[in-house]
Design a protein around this motif. Structure first.
Motif, PDB file in Angstrom:
ATOM      1  N   THR A 131       0.815  -1.215   0.000  1.00  0.00           N
ATOM      2  CA  THR A 131       0.000   0.000   0.000  1.00  0.00           C
ATOM      3  C   THR A 131       0.848   1.265   0.000  1.00  0.00           C
ATOM      4  O   THR A 131       0.313   2.365  -0.079  1.00  0.00           O
ATOM      5  CB  THR A 131      -0.923   0.030   1.228  1.00  0.00           C
ATOM      6  N   LEU A 132       2.170   1.121   0.097  1.00  0.00           N
ATOM      7  CA  LEU A 132       3.043   2.288   0.189  1.00  0.00           C
ATOM      8  C   LEU A 132       2.929   3.175  -1.045  1.00  0.00           C
ATOM      9  O   LEU A 132       2.820   4.402  -0.926  1.00  0.00           O
ATOM     10  CB  LEU A 132       4.491   1.850   0.392  1.00  0.00           C
ATOM     11  N   ASN A 133       2.915   2.589  -2.233  1.00  0.00           N
ATOM     12  CA  ASN A 133       2.831   3.371  -3.465  1.00  0.00           C
ATOM     13  C   ASN A 133       1.509   4.138  -3.525  1.00  0.00           C
ATOM     14  O   ASN A 133       1.481   5.319  -3.866  1.00  0.00           O
ATOM     15  CB  ASN A 133       2.982   2.461  -4.686  1.00  0.00           C
ATOM     16  N   ARG A 134       0.419   3.470  -3.178  1.00  0.00           N
ATOM     17  CA  ARG A 134      -0.893   4.114  -3.195  1.00  0.00           C
ATOM     18  C   ARG A 134      -0.933   5.260  -2.174  1.00  0.00           C
ATOM     19  O   ARG A 134      -1.442   6.338  -2.449  1.00  0.00           O
ATOM     20  CB  ARG A 134      -1.989   3.072  -2.897  1.00  0.00           C
ATOM     21  N   ARG A 135      -0.382   5.022  -0.984  1.00  0.00           N
ATOM     22  CA  ARG A 135      -0.376   6.077   0.042  1.00  0.00           C
ATOM     23  C   ARG A 135       0.466   7.265  -0.391  1.00  0.00           C
ATOM     24  O   ARG A 135       0.088   8.418  -0.143  1.00  0.00           O
ATOM     25  CB  ARG A 135       0.152   5.525   1.372  1.00  0.00           C
TER      26      ARG A 135
ATOM     27  N   LEU B 293      -3.292  14.748  -2.335  1.00  0.00           N
ATOM     28  CA  LEU B 293      -3.904  15.523  -1.263  1.00  0.00           C
ATOM     29  C   LEU B 293      -3.222  16.878  -1.106  1.00  0.00           C
ATOM     30  O   LEU B 293      -3.899  17.899  -0.955  1.00  0.00           O
ATOM     31  CB  LEU B 293      -3.840  14.749   0.058  1.00  0.00           C
ATOM     32  N   SER B 294      -1.899  16.903  -1.160  1.00  0.00           N
ATOM     33  CA  SER B 294      -1.201  18.179  -1.010  1.00  0.00           C
ATOM     34  C   SER B 294      -1.511  19.119  -2.178  1.00  0.00           C
ATOM     35  O   SER B 294      -1.677  20.329  -1.982  1.00  0.00           O
ATOM     36  CB  SER B 294       0.300  17.965  -0.877  1.00  0.00           C
ATOM     37  N   VAL B 295      -1.627  18.572  -3.389  1.00  0.00           N
ATOM     38  CA  VAL B 295      -1.979  19.400  -4.548  1.00  0.00           C
ATOM     39  C   VAL B 295      -3.400  19.952  -4.392  1.00  0.00           C
ATOM     40  O   VAL B 295      -3.658  21.135  -4.640  1.00  0.00           O
ATOM     41  CB  VAL B 295      -1.844  18.583  -5.860  1.00  0.00           C
TER      42      VAL B 295
END
Length: 145
Positions: free
Chosen positions: A95-99, A106-108
């Protein structure tokens, strides 16, 4: 052309020669996250980063170098958790890549949201100002067509 064992021995010899020419200050220049930067070491030795992990003699020599640098105070000491997990393989996190993608997205979106809120506030202030102007003109009888 050299076979794999010869190439491994050449890389090990190059590492030993490089290690002998370095001072503690030189090692301090390439510290990254509490250990020697593997990319910088590989460039200096003239081998690939993968050789540092795949060549057992080279890997042991690098670990011995880092341990001696820790004893001399050049590298920070290992934490308890680092000592425990030193020989264990890292657990794969699928799940690291998805997170990471979600965090970037989210930041964008948050930056865009802040920009849009500022623009809405600016437009509302303009609308309020023009609304007052429209009220004054209609009271004076100068309604635009």
């Amino acid at each position: 052309m050299a076979n794999g064992q010869q190439k491994a021995q050449q890389n090990f010899n190059a590492f030993e020669a490089w290690k002998a020419t370095q001072t503690n200050d030189d090692f301090k220049q390439i510290i990254f996250r509490g250990q020697l930067n593997r990319g910088e070491v590989a460039k200096a030795v003239g081998c690939g980063k993968s050789a540092l992990n795949q060549n057992p003699a080279l890997r042991k020599a690098l670990e011995a170098l880092e341990d001696s640098l820790r004893d001399e105070g050049v590298l920070p000491p290992l934490t308890k958790s680092a000592k425990q997990s030193k020989d264990k393989p890292k657990q794969y996190d699928n799940t690291l890549n998805r997170r990471t993608l979600d965090a970037n997205r989210l930041s964008v979106i948050e930056a865009e949201n802040i920009e849009l809120k500022a623009k809405v506030q600016e437009l509302e202030s303009k609308l309020e100002r023009y609304g007052e102007l429209s009220d004054v003109l209609s009271e004076m009888g100068f309604m635009p067509r």
